[in-house]
Design an enzyme around this catalytic site. Structure first.
Site, PDB file in Angstrom:
ATOM      1  N   GLN A  12       0.833  -1.204   0.000  1.00  0.00           N
ATOM      2  CA  GLN A  12       0.000   0.000   0.000  1.00  0.00           C
ATOM      3  C   GLN A  12       0.868   1.254   0.000  1.00  0.00           C
ATOM      4  O   GLN A  12       1.819   1.369   0.780  1.00  0.00           O
ATOM      5  CB  GLN A  12      -0.925   0.043   1.222  1.00  0.00           C
ATOM      6  CG  GLN A  12      -1.938   1.179   1.073  1.00  0.00           C
ATOM      7  CD  GLN A  12      -2.752   1.456   2.326  1.00  0.00           C
ATOM      8  OE1 GLN A  12      -2.211   1.741   3.381  1.00  0.00           O
ATOM      9  NE2 GLN A  12      -4.070   1.388   2.199  1.00  0.00           N
ATOM     10  N   CYS A  16      -6.938   6.892   5.107  1.00  0.00           N
ATOM     11  CA  CYS A  16      -6.313   7.152   6.407  1.00  0.00           C
ATOM     12  C   CYS A  16      -6.834   8.473   6.982  1.00  0.00           C
ATOM     13  O   CYS A  16      -6.781   9.507   6.321  1.00  0.00           O
ATOM     14  CB  CYS A  16      -4.793   7.196   6.271  1.00  0.00           C
ATOM     15  SG  CYS A  16      -3.994   7.444   7.868  1.00  0.00           S
ATOM     16  N   GLY A  54     -14.697  -3.154   8.537  1.00  0.00           N
ATOM     17  CA  GLY A  54     -15.084  -2.437   9.755  1.00  0.00           C
ATOM     18  C   GLY A  54     -15.808  -3.310  10.741  1.00  0.00           C
ATOM     19  O   GLY A  54     -16.886  -3.835  10.454  1.00  0.00           O
TER      20      GLY A  54
HETATM   21  C1  LIG Z   1      -3.036   0.199  14.105  1.00  0.00           C
HETATM   22  C2  LIG Z   1      -3.759   0.446  12.802  1.00  0.00           C
HETATM   23  C3  LIG Z   1      -3.057   0.890  11.711  1.00  0.00           C
HETATM   24  C4  LIG Z   1      -3.712   1.103  10.489  1.00  0.00           C
HETATM   25  N1  LIG Z   1      -2.970   1.470   9.398  1.00  0.00           N
HETATM   26  C5  LIG Z   1      -3.571   1.552   8.185  1.00  0.00           C
HETATM   27  C6  LIG Z   1      -2.811   1.779   7.011  1.00  0.00           C
HETATM   28  O1  LIG Z   1      -1.574   1.872   7.031  1.00  0.00           O
HETATM   29  N2  LIG Z   1      -3.484   1.874   5.825  1.00  0.00           N
HETATM   30  C7  LIG Z   1      -4.850   1.730   5.747  1.00  0.00           C
HETATM   31  O2  LIG Z   1      -5.414   1.804   4.653  1.00  0.00           O
HETATM   32  N3  LIG Z   1      -5.584   1.498   6.847  1.00  0.00           N
HETATM   33  C8  LIG Z   1      -4.984   1.392   8.054  1.00  0.00           C
HETATM   34  N4  LIG Z   1      -5.718   1.089   9.153  1.00  0.00           N
HETATM   35  C9  LIG Z   1      -7.167   0.870   9.012  1.00  0.00           C
HETATM   36  C10 LIG Z   1      -7.516  -0.614   8.865  1.00  0.00           C
HETATM   37  O3  LIG Z   1      -6.961  -1.164   7.695  1.00  0.00           O
HETATM   38  C11 LIG Z   1      -9.043  -0.802   8.824  1.00  0.00           C
HETATM   39  O4  LIG Z   1      -9.561  -0.098   7.729  1.00  0.00           O
HETATM   40  C12 LIG Z   1      -9.736  -0.290  10.087  1.00  0.00           C
HETATM   41  O5  LIG Z   1      -9.025  -0.666  11.248  1.00  0.00           O
HETATM   42  C13 LIG Z   1     -11.182  -0.806  10.182  1.00  0.00           C
HETATM   43  O6  LIG Z   1     -11.211  -2.196  10.149  1.00  0.00           O
HETATM   44  P1  LIG Z   1     -11.371  -3.100  11.494  1.00  0.00           P
HETATM   45  O7  LIG Z   1     -12.647  -2.659  12.152  1.00  0.00           O
HETATM   46  O8  LIG Z   1     -11.401  -4.499  10.988  1.00  0.00           O
HETATM   47  O9  LIG Z   1     -10.202  -2.782  12.363  1.00  0.00           O
HETATM   48  C14 LIG Z   1      -5.101   0.912  10.385  1.00  0.00           C
HETATM   49  C15 LIG Z   1      -5.809   0.467  11.496  1.00  0.00           C
HETATM   50  C16 LIG Z   1      -5.163   0.228  12.693  1.00  0.00           C
HETATM   51  C17 LIG Z   1      -5.958  -0.262  13.873  1.00  0.00           C
END
Ligand SMILES: Cc1cc2nc3c(=O)[nH]c(=O)nc-3n(C[C@H](O)[C@H](O)[C@H](O)COP(=O)(O)O)c2cc1C
Length: 371
Positions: free
Chosen positions: A71, A101, A202
């Site tokens: 990414q 982000c 999500g």
């Molecule tokens: C610690 C952390 C770092 C993340 N870093 C990125 C990232 O580098 N790029 C990105 O597109 N999303 C990033 N995200 C978002 C996740 O990919 C995801 O979209 C978000 O956590 C929602 O999904 P979940 O509910 O399954 O956690 C990050 C999330 C967390 C918790």
């Protein structure tokens, strides 16, 4: 029917999406040990940073971890195209562009989710990146900037027209950051409007959540980020549940502690003792979440500063959950890895090649607490 990213046929509908400070080569190796086919991605890489630091370790890929995307984030089309070419040269199966982000440090330029307010620029970025590489291009975004400007449907159509092969949609706005609940029914609107595959994202913390997200949003696959922290088994459990309806139990606590130790050891081996142990702390506490009476051990784990610290605390915890037998099982399972490490403690394999760099201040990226 198998999901496709351009010419790439996927053997799984489950994706562990980018997480800065988490989805490094060590974490991904742990995931790969339990799930052979899920889709993986690196942490996000700064396209601008690559102009100055061409050998970013974030783009280090292992031979056996495909299919995997790298990414990239940024807002200057040519610089993004240059980053995409570097990612392709490093072996990425696809290039994912970060347009979701929410962190102010990223959005205050025009990076990350700020691009959802600049659809023309976003389109130019996708087209320029696509023209620069042969591998497919995917985009990850949110529902919109805030509740008044939920433009994920129009944005998704633009992303598709610009040539993306798949999108991942996190069902929150930028303004929400990680608060509230992901709106899976809004993701359904994006899926309905687009012809390319859509992954919903999500709040998937259990296999049943994944099925519900698939049913509500009608998406092609699910992206599971925080749910996989200290819990890589969630990925194969989801896969099995979706494929067969069988709900496997999570592994026994002692098994979790064994993998926790191997994760810590992997980080130390790859990043060196100081960075490896410091980054281990958050993972170790995640692996031990939910263990009854585990708080005192978790507290010790937050102070881990050597492999021996981790070994001692985790073996004490193994005894706490399963008596002398638990400690014995734990020590037996990690003994060989630990002895091997003691023979060659080293300074971390990545440091022997180049410097150590995080993409951004990872503590500022997002909360990692699993509800
Ligand atoms: C610690 C952390 C770092 C993340 N870093 C990125 C990232 O580098 N790029 C990105 O597109 N999303 C990033 N995200 C978002 C996740 O990919 C995801 O979209 C978000 O956590 C929602 O999904 P979940 O509910 O399954 O956690 C990050 C999330 C967390 C918790």
């Amino acid at each position: 029917m198998a999901v496709r990213i351009g010419p790439l046929f996927l053997r799984s509908r489950v994706y562990v999406p980018p997480m800065a400070g988490v989805t490094d080569i060590v974490f991904r190796d742990i995931v790969r040990q339990v799930d052979r086919h899920c889709l993986l991605s690196t942490e996000m890489v700064s396209s601008k940073g690559l102009l100055y630091r061409k050998e970013s370790h974030i783009m280090d890929l292992a031979e056996d971890e495909h299919p995997i995307g790298i990414q990239i984030f940024g807002h200057e089309p040519e610089i993004m195209a240059n980053a995409a070419q570097m990612a392709q040269a490093r072996g990425a199966d696809f290039i994912d562009i970060n347009m979701g982000c929410p962190v102010p440090k990223i959005t205050k330029g025009k990076d990350g989710c700020a691009l959802m307010r600049e659809p023309e620029l976003a389109s130019e970025i996708i087209k320029t990146v696509k023209a620069a590489v042969q591998v497919p291009v995917t985009v990850k975004f949110r529902l919109g900037w805030d509740d008044n400007t939920r433009n994920a449907v129009e944005f998704g159509l633009m992303v598709q027209d610009a040539g993306a092969s798949l999108v991942t949609v996190h069902g929150r706005t930028r303004q929400q950051l990680y608060s509230g609940k992901a709106d899976w029914s809004f993701i359904a609107q994006v899926k309905k409007a687009l012809d390319i595959p859509v992954f919903g994202n999500g709040d998937v913390f259990e296999p049943q959540d994944a099925l519900k997200l698939l049913e509500i949003a009608g998406v092609d696959g699910v992206a599971v980020a925080r749910g996989s922290l200290g819990n890589p088994w969630l990925i194969p459990r989801i896969t099995k549940y979706l494929d067969t309806g069988i709900l496997d139990d999570p592994p026994h606590e002692v098994e979790r502690l064994i993998i926790a130790f191997k994760h810590c050891l992997g980080l130390v081996r790859y990043k060196g003792l100081r960075v490896g142990t410091s980054e281990s702390r958050r993972h170790l506490t995640h692996y031990t979440k939910g263990i009854v009476g585990g708080a005192v051990f978790r507290n010790r784990l937050t102070q881990t500063s050597s492999v021996e610290d981790a070994l001692n605390t985790l073996s004490d915890l193994a005894e706490h959950v399963d008596g002398k037998e638990g400690r014995h099982r734990f020590l037996l399972a990690v003994e060989n890895d630990y002895l091997e490490y003691c023979k060659h403690p080293g300074e971390g394999t990545r440091n022997s090649k180049h410097g150590v760099h995080a993409p951004v201040d990872v503590d500022a990226v997002a909360p990692v607490a699993v509800p």
